[in-house]
Design a protein around this motif. Structure first.
Motif, PDB file in Angstrom:
ATOM      1  N   TYR A  32      -5.764   1.876  27.124  1.00 30.19           N
ATOM      2  CA  TYR A  32      -4.623   1.142  26.576  1.00 30.19           C
ATOM      3  C   TYR A  32      -3.471   2.131  26.513  1.00 30.19           C
ATOM      4  CZ  TYR A  32      -1.724  -1.314  23.096  1.00 30.19           C
ATOM      5  OH  TYR A  32      -0.694  -1.930  22.436  1.00 30.19           O
ATOM      6  N   TYR A  36       6.452   3.381  23.165  1.00 31.09           N
ATOM      7  CA  TYR A  36       7.187   3.070  21.952  1.00 31.09           C
ATOM      8  C   TYR A  36       8.601   3.622  22.066  1.00 31.09           C
ATOM      9  CZ  TYR A  36       3.152   1.338  19.384  1.00 31.09           C
ATOM     10  OH  TYR A  36       2.081   0.586  18.969  1.00 31.09           O
ATOM     11  N   PRO A  44       9.012   3.928  15.096  1.00 35.24           N
ATOM     12  CA  PRO A  44       8.775   3.547  16.492  1.00 35.24           C
ATOM     13  C   PRO A  44       8.448   2.059  16.591  1.00 35.24           C
ATOM     14  CG  PRO A  44       7.488   5.485  15.868  1.00 35.24           C
ATOM     15  CD  PRO A  44       8.052   4.914  14.605  1.00 35.24           C
ATOM     16  N   SER A  93      -4.943   5.139  24.120  1.00 32.81           N
ATOM     17  CA  SER A  93      -6.081   4.988  23.216  1.00 32.81           C
ATOM     18  C   SER A  93      -7.176   4.223  23.934  1.00 32.81           C
ATOM     19  CB  SER A  93      -5.683   4.261  21.942  1.00 32.81           C
ATOM     20  OG  SER A  93      -5.496   2.873  22.184  1.00 32.81           O
ATOM     21  N   TYR A  95      -9.309   0.866  23.925  1.00 31.46           N
ATOM     22  CA  TYR A  95      -9.181  -0.523  23.455  1.00 31.46           C
ATOM     23  C   TYR A  95     -10.360  -1.312  23.965  1.00 31.46           C
ATOM     24  CZ  TYR A  95      -7.381  -5.269  23.011  1.00 31.46           C
ATOM     25  OH  TYR A  95      -7.216  -6.584  22.695  1.00 31.46           O
ATOM     26  N   PRO A  97     -11.430  -1.011  19.664  1.00 26.45           N
ATOM     27  CA  PRO A  97     -11.645   0.188  18.848  1.00 26.45           C
ATOM     28  C   PRO A  97     -12.907   0.933  19.252  1.00 26.45           C
ATOM     29  CG  PRO A  97     -11.742  -1.808  17.514  1.00 26.45           C
ATOM     30  CD  PRO A  97     -11.238  -2.204  18.850  1.00 26.45           C
ATOM     31  N   GLY A 102     -10.696   6.259  18.830  1.00 29.39           N
ATOM     32  CA  GLY A 102      -9.843   5.088  18.852  1.00 29.39           C
ATOM     33  C   GLY A 102      -8.416   5.357  18.432  1.00 29.39           C
ATOM     34  N   LEU A 104      -4.525   6.195  18.459  1.00 27.79           N
ATOM     35  CA  LEU A 104      -3.387   6.201  19.378  1.00 27.79           C
ATOM     36  C   LEU A 104      -2.937   7.647  19.475  1.00 27.79           C
ATOM     37  CD1 LEU A 104      -0.826   3.297  18.725  1.00 27.79           C
ATOM     38  CD2 LEU A 104      -1.886   3.924  20.889  1.00 27.79           C
TER      39      LEU A 104
ATOM     40  N   TYR B  35       1.071   8.026   9.688  1.00 26.20           N
ATOM     41  CA  TYR B  35       1.411   9.015  10.705  1.00 26.20           C
ATOM     42  C   TYR B  35       2.377  10.026  10.108  1.00 26.20           C
ATOM     43  CZ  TYR B  35      -0.455   6.216  14.575  1.00 26.20           C
ATOM     44  OH  TYR B  35      -1.270   5.539  15.445  1.00 26.20           O
ATOM     45  N   GLN B  37       5.416  12.648  11.315  1.00 19.07           N
ATOM     46  CA  GLN B  37       6.299  13.055  12.413  1.00 19.07           C
ATOM     47  C   GLN B  37       7.008  14.335  12.005  1.00 19.07           C
ATOM     48  OE1 GLN B  37       9.644  10.433  13.677  1.00 19.07           O
ATOM     49  NE2 GLN B  37       8.921  10.821  15.761  1.00 19.07           N
ATOM     50  N   LYS B  41       9.654  15.827  16.299  1.00 19.68           N
ATOM     51  CA  LYS B  41       9.430  14.404  16.593  1.00 19.68           C
ATOM     52  C   LYS B  41       7.992  14.089  17.014  1.00 19.68           C
ATOM     53  CE  LYS B  41      13.706  12.737  16.215  1.00 19.68           C
ATOM     54  NZ  LYS B  41      14.068  11.657  15.298  1.00 19.68           N
ATOM     55  N   PHE B  42       7.100  15.059  16.896  1.00 21.53           N
ATOM     56  CA  PHE B  42       5.727  14.812  17.303  1.00 21.53           C
ATOM     57  C   PHE B  42       5.035  13.911  16.290  1.00 21.53           C
ATOM     58  CE2 PHE B  42       2.053  15.090  19.607  1.00 21.53           C
ATOM     59  CZ  PHE B  42       1.002  15.740  18.983  1.00 21.53           C
ATOM     60  N   LEU B  43       4.437  12.817  16.778  1.00 26.29           N
ATOM     61  CA  LEU B  43       3.754  11.836  15.933  1.00 26.29           C
ATOM     62  C   LEU B  43       2.262  12.105  15.936  1.00 26.29           C
ATOM     63  CD1 LEU B  43       5.427   8.457  16.922  1.00 26.29           C
ATOM     64  CD2 LEU B  43       5.034   9.208  14.574  1.00 26.29           C
ATOM     65  N   ILE B  45      -1.461  10.998  13.965  1.00 30.61           N
ATOM     66  CA  ILE B  45      -2.105  10.131  13.000  1.00 30.61           C
ATOM     67  C   ILE B  45      -2.772  10.961  11.916  1.00 30.61           C
ATOM     68  CG2 ILE B  45      -4.284   9.969  14.264  1.00 30.61           C
ATOM     69  CD1 ILE B  45      -4.260   6.947  13.313  1.00 30.61           C
ATOM     70  N   ILE B  56     -10.896   6.536  10.124  1.00 27.23           N
ATOM     71  CA  ILE B  56     -10.535   7.783  10.799  1.00 27.23           C
ATOM     72  C   ILE B  56      -9.899   8.690   9.768  1.00 27.23           C
ATOM     73  CG2 ILE B  56      -9.069   8.893  12.514  1.00 27.23           C
ATOM     74  CD1 ILE B  56      -9.175   6.377  14.140  1.00 27.23           C
ATOM     75  N   GLU B  58      -8.307  12.296  10.117  1.00 24.77           N
ATOM     76  CA  GLU B  58      -8.013  13.453  10.942  1.00 24.77           C
ATOM     77  C   GLU B  58      -8.049  14.727  10.089  1.00 24.77           C
ATOM     78  OE1 GLU B  58      -8.224  11.663  14.252  1.00 24.77           O
ATOM     79  OE2 GLU B  58      -7.362  13.672  14.341  1.00 24.77           O
ATOM     80  N   PHE B  90       5.198   7.971   8.394  1.00 31.42           N
ATOM     81  CA  PHE B  90       5.295   6.570   8.770  1.00 31.42           C
ATOM     82  C   PHE B  90       4.005   5.844   8.442  1.00 31.42           C
ATOM     83  CE2 PHE B  90       9.260   6.159  10.956  1.00 31.42           C
ATOM     84  CZ  PHE B  90       9.530   7.396  11.516  1.00 31.42           C
ATOM     85  N   VAL B  96      -5.759  -5.409  15.280  1.00 28.56           N
ATOM     86  CA  VAL B  96      -7.003  -4.742  15.666  1.00 28.56           C
ATOM     87  C   VAL B  96      -6.659  -3.289  15.904  1.00 28.56           C
ATOM     88  CG1 VAL B  96      -8.862  -4.634  17.391  1.00 28.56           C
ATOM     89  CG2 VAL B  96      -7.904  -6.830  16.709  1.00 28.56           C
ATOM     90  N   MET B  97      -7.560  -2.421  15.575  1.00 31.57           N
ATOM     91  CA  MET B  97      -7.252  -0.990  15.669  1.00 31.57           C
ATOM     92  C   MET B  97      -6.759  -0.626  17.065  1.00 31.57           C
ATOM     93  SD  MET B  97      -9.677   2.151  14.666  1.00 31.57           S
ATOM     94  CE  MET B  97      -9.180   3.825  14.958  1.00 31.57           C
ATOM     95  N   ASN B  98      -5.612   0.044  17.080  1.00 32.71           N
ATOM     96  CA  ASN B  98      -5.034   0.568  18.311  1.00 32.71           C
ATOM     97  C   ASN B  98      -4.594  -0.488  19.306  1.00 32.71           C
ATOM     98  OD1 ASN B  98      -5.174   3.241  17.455  1.00 32.71           O
ATOM     99  ND2 ASN B  98      -7.337   3.253  17.939  1.00 32.71           N
ATOM    100  N   THR B  99      -4.295  -1.678  18.831  1.00 31.43           N
ATOM    101  CA  THR B  99      -3.461  -2.592  19.594  1.00 31.43           C
ATOM    102  C   THR B  99      -2.035  -2.370  19.095  1.00 31.43           C
ATOM    103  OG1 THR B  99      -3.899  -4.319  17.976  1.00 31.43           O
ATOM    104  CG2 THR B  99      -5.304  -4.268  19.915  1.00 31.43           C
ATOM    105  N   ALA B 101       0.926  -1.572  17.228  1.00 26.31           N
ATOM    106  CA  ALA B 101       1.114  -1.096  15.867  1.00 26.31           C
ATOM    107  C   ALA B 101       2.562  -1.319  15.454  1.00 26.31           C
ATOM    108  CB  ALA B 101       0.754   0.385  15.767  1.00 26.31           C
ATOM    109  N   PHE B 103       5.426  -0.275  12.844  1.00 27.18           N
ATOM    110  CA  PHE B 103       5.730   0.859  11.985  1.00 27.18           C
ATOM    111  C   PHE B 103       6.746   0.490  10.913  1.00 27.18           C
ATOM    112  CE2 PHE B 103       3.886   4.719  13.901  1.00 27.18           C
ATOM    113  CZ  PHE B 103       3.365   4.182  15.069  1.00 27.18           C
TER     114      PHE B 103
END
Lengths: 116, 112
Positions: A32, A36, A44, A93, A95, A97, A102, A104, B35, B37, B41-43, B45, B56, B58, B90, B96-99, B101, B103
């Motif tokens: 996926y 953004y 974003p 990522s 997809y 999950p 998982g 992004l 998230y 940043q 500008k590095f994003l 999670i 998750i 991290e 952010f 669903v996870m990681n579809t 998103a 912000f």
């Protein structure tokens, strides 16, 4: 394995020109690939996304080109406008999950400036 | 009618303080994220929550802790703030996870 490498870091394009931003990934399990767009002081926002079963997806002036064998994908902005000036992030990522993979994973961003 | 709203927008605080950032989404999404940043500008999670469970986590310092009182809220608590915590944070959500998103507008945290 988890990196997404984005280039260029910054890009200046004349109004009406084509903006091209490139990304490369390492993890072949990624399936996926969203892009953004972020304006200063804003969060974003999803611009366009693709899954690897197609090689290209177009929405208006924005096109994603995807090369699975090269593990690369790119964003093309046709007829670039000053209003397109923003920071663009590619991401990848798994997809649907898939546990700890998982996430992004974002590229480091490209600051696009479109000159009038 | 803001989809993902976070407060405050700006937060200036001294080193060593404890602070919280609140996030609410009215999209009915199942998954929420935090998230960070940085100045470049590095994003990256930090956390995600799905159905009130942390799925998750991290490698962030344990001074950071997410708290989800319900599916629509995911707050971020930060203890013993350090200069290096200065960044824009952010909140985001997805169905669903990681579809896709969505912000929030971000919270600019400055530690002095």
């Amino acid at each position: 394995q988890q990196q997404v490498k984005q280039s260029p870091q910054s890009l200046i394009v004349q109004k009406g020109g084509i903006s091209i931003i490139n990304c490369a990934y390492e993890n072949t399990a990624f399936d996926y690939f969203p892009w953004y767009q972020q304006f200063p002081g804003k969060g974003p926002a999803l611009l366009i996304a693709i899954r690897p079963d197609v090689s290209e997806k177009k929405e208006g002036r924005f096109t994603i080109s995807f090369n699975k064998s090269a593990k690369q994908f790119s964003l093309h902005i046709m007829d670039s406008q000053p209003g397109d000036s923003a920071t663009y992030f590619c991401a990848a990522s798994i997809y649907p999950p898939g546990g700890s993979q998982g996430n992004l994973i974002f590229g480091k961003g490209t600051k696009l400036s479109v000159k009038p | 009618d803001t989809a993902v709203s976070q407060t405050p927008k700006y937060l200036v605080t001294q080193m060593g303080n404890d602070k919280s950032i609140k996030c609410e989404q009215n999209l009915g999404h199942d998954t929420m994220y935090w998230y960070k940043q940085d100045s470049k500008k590095f994003l990256k999670i930090m956390f995600s929550y799905n159905n009130k469970e942390l799925i998750i986590n991290e490698t962030v310092p344990n001074r950071f802790s997410p708290k989800s009182p319900d599916k629509a809220h995911l707050n971020l608590h930060i203890n013993s703030l350090e200069l290096g915590d200065s960044a824009v944070y952010f909140c985001a959500s997805s169905q669903v996870m990681n579809t896709e998103a969505f912000f929030g507008q971000g919270t600019r945290l400055t530690v002095v």
